[in-house]
Write a protein that holds these residues in place. Structure first.
Motif, short mmCIF file in Angstrom:
data_model
loop_
_atom_site.label_atom_id
_atom_site.label_comp_id
_atom_site.label_asym_id
_atom_site.label_seq_id
_atom_site.Cartn_x
_atom_site.Cartn_y
_atom_site.Cartn_z
N THR A 12 97.51 44.98 42.49
CA THR A 12 97.96 46.34 42.79
C THR A 12 99.46 46.50 42.56
OG1 THR A 12 96.21 46.53 44.45
CG2 THR A 12 97.99 48.13 44.56
N ALA A 182 99.50 58.41 41.71
CA ALA A 182 98.76 58.16 42.96
C ALA A 182 97.27 58.01 42.68
CB ALA A 182 99.01 59.29 43.94
N GLY A 183 96.74 58.91 41.81
CA GLY A 183 95.32 58.80 41.46
C GLY A 183 95.01 57.50 40.73
N VAL A 186 94.96 54.66 43.17
CA VAL A 186 93.74 54.63 43.98
C VAL A 186 92.60 54.01 43.17
CG1 VAL A 186 91.99 56.03 45.11
CG2 VAL A 186 94.41 56.54 45.46
#
Length: 492
Positions: A12, A182-183, A186
């Motif tokens: 991540t 951000a998308g 995720v």
């Protein structure tokens, strides 16, 4: 922290850094290209402004410099203010400033910006430009020095363009990219989590397997058999577990053998000692006839000889490792002749149909030990067969080595007992073995001798039908530097 979580957070973090760096590079590259384009356009407009101003000034100069300057300024600013979002200015050396355009910035603010730009102009240069922020807006200010005639005063011609649109566009793109980032994070984070679980699942399974084995489930093994490093680790883990289990079983068997050896040895000593003590006490405590005294004396003597024989066999078994063995090439016919002479009487006493036939060949070994080995095997066969039974010793020359078979039609050995008959003091039929004078050491001696000769002993037997014992001797004996054949020499 679990390795799965470490892998998840690492992936991540890498995704976040990669998306941010790539997005920032793309955004700033696009913005810089737009800003460079607007700057170049402003410089061109400023040059066009100067060209128009000079042309009009030169045409009107015959009416006077002041009139020419006013006409040139009006014509040039009128032409240039057609450009959307552009404000033109003429700054004279006396501080007078003429403005025209749609920006409507305060005159003092524009004069301040222009004077600041002029002060930064390099000596000898005739143009300067830069982006300045006024309030919340951004402007491109381009100034060029102009002298319509040699006698005229210096005039500064400037173009002021509103660049707030591209800065606002940059802000909008950064907000949109933030939402997209951000998308992506995720989705990427979910993918990273699933990937981490998938990659670490074999490790978790291996960990659970190790826990089961540590808890006593020694049959459990790693099931992942992929071709990657984890698959290789699983196979190595299984090999390690198999070896540890074998070693544990060997240690358990060794401990049991030692326990059985101690118990058997104590029992073997107890029986003759009890008889010796009993008959000795009888001789000492009672009045016996001459015949009774002779029987008691003979029994004490025979049991003493039995203990002596037992001690000799034990010494031979224990001390065999420390003997200096001399391996020589021994003709099999010589061994055959010696064994035939030795076994003639035992065969005749029990009416056994015996045959000893060793094919002509050579065995590499120690003569005394080999004779002891063959004699013990035949002696066990004699004890196993009934009167009138049959015993065969057959020798065969092989391509690499020599094989000897001892076959009898005796009572046989139970299948579950075969693996243990080479243990010291282990006897299949204890009462019968003791009756026949056995102590359960003969087969242990045989195994020890065949091991010292780097050979192999195989036993096939069926209960009630008979037994076949196969001895294999190698053609060469490899030198091994260990305690079991210390001092071995000759014929290696």
């Amino acid at each position: 922290m679990k390795f799965t979580h470490k892998l998840f957070f690492s992936i991540t973090a890498l995704l976040t850094a990669a998306f941010m760096l790539f997005g920032s590079f793309m955004l700033f590259s696009y913005f810089n290209r737009m800003l460079e384009r607007e700057t170049e356009q402003g410089k061109r407009e400023n040059l066009l402004f100067q060209t128009i101003y000079d042309m009009v000034y030169q045409n009107m100069e015959k009416y006077g410099a002041e009139f020419a300057g006013i006409q040139a300024g009006n014509s040039a600013t009128e032409r240039m203010t057609d450009q959307n979002g552009t404000e033109c200015m003429i700054l004279e050396t006396d501080g007078t400033i003429t403005l025209e355009g749609s920006l409507k910035l305060p005159q003092d603010e524009i004069r301040s910006l222009a004077e600041e730009m002029i002060r930064t102009m390099d000596p000898g240069a005739d143009q300067v430009y830069g982006v300045r922020r006024v309030g919340t807006c951004y402007y491109l200010l381009s100034i060029i020095t102009d002298q319509a005639t040699d006698s005229a005063d210096t005039v500064y011609l400037g173009i002021l363009k509103d660049l707030s649109g591209i800065y606002e566009e940059r802000s909008n793109m950064m907000r949109q990219y933030g939402i997209a980032l951000a998308g992506l994070l995720v989705i990427g984070g979910l993918a990273a989590f699933l990937l981490s679980k998938y990659l670490t699942r074999p490790i978790e399974q291996l960990n659970r397997t190790a826990g089961r084995i540590a808890g006593g489930d020694f049959e459990k093994r790693a099931v992942y058999q992929g071709t990657d490093e984890i698959g290789e680790l699983s196979r190595s883990f299984n090999r390690m577990t198999d070896r540890l289990v074998r070693q544990m079983e060997e240690k358990e068997l060794e401990a049991k053998q030692k326990e059985d050896f101690t118990a058997a040895f104590a029992h073997e000593l107890k029986t003759p000692l009890t008889s010796i003590i009993g008959y000795a006490d009888m001789l000492n405590s009672y009045e016996l006839t001459e015949q009774e005294r002779g029987e008691a004396t003979y029994y004490i003597f025979s049991q003493g000889k039995r203990l002596e024989g037992l001690s000799h066999k034990l010494l031979e078994l224990v001390g065999m490792d420390r003997q200096e063995l001399e391996f020589k090439k021994l003709p099999t016919k010589e061994l055959e002749e010696n064994i035939r002479d030795t076994m003639r009487i035992p065969f005749e006493r029990k009416g056994i149909r015996g045959k000893i036939d060793l094919q002509k060949g050579v065995i590499l070994g120690d003569r005394d030990l080999l004779l002891s080995l063959l004699y013990n095997l035949l002696d066990n066969a004699v004890k196993a067969v009934e009167e009138g039974g049959f015993i065969l010793m057959k020798g065969s020359k092989l391509t690499q080595g020599y094989e000897i078979k001892v076959v009898d039609n005796g009572r046989g050995i139970p299948k579950e007992e075969i693996a243990r008959i080479t243990e010291a003091f282990y006897m299949v039929d204890k009462s019968r073995s003791r009756k026949e004078g056995g102590a359960g050491i003969g087969m242990a001696l045989c195994q020890k001798i065949i091991t010292l000769h780097q050979g192999e002993l195989k036993i096939d037997s069926k209960l009630g039908e008979g037994t076949v014992m196969r001895l294999y001797f190698p053609g060469e004996i490899q030198a091994v530097n260990n305690k079991s054949n210390r001092g071995a020499k000759g014929g290696i």
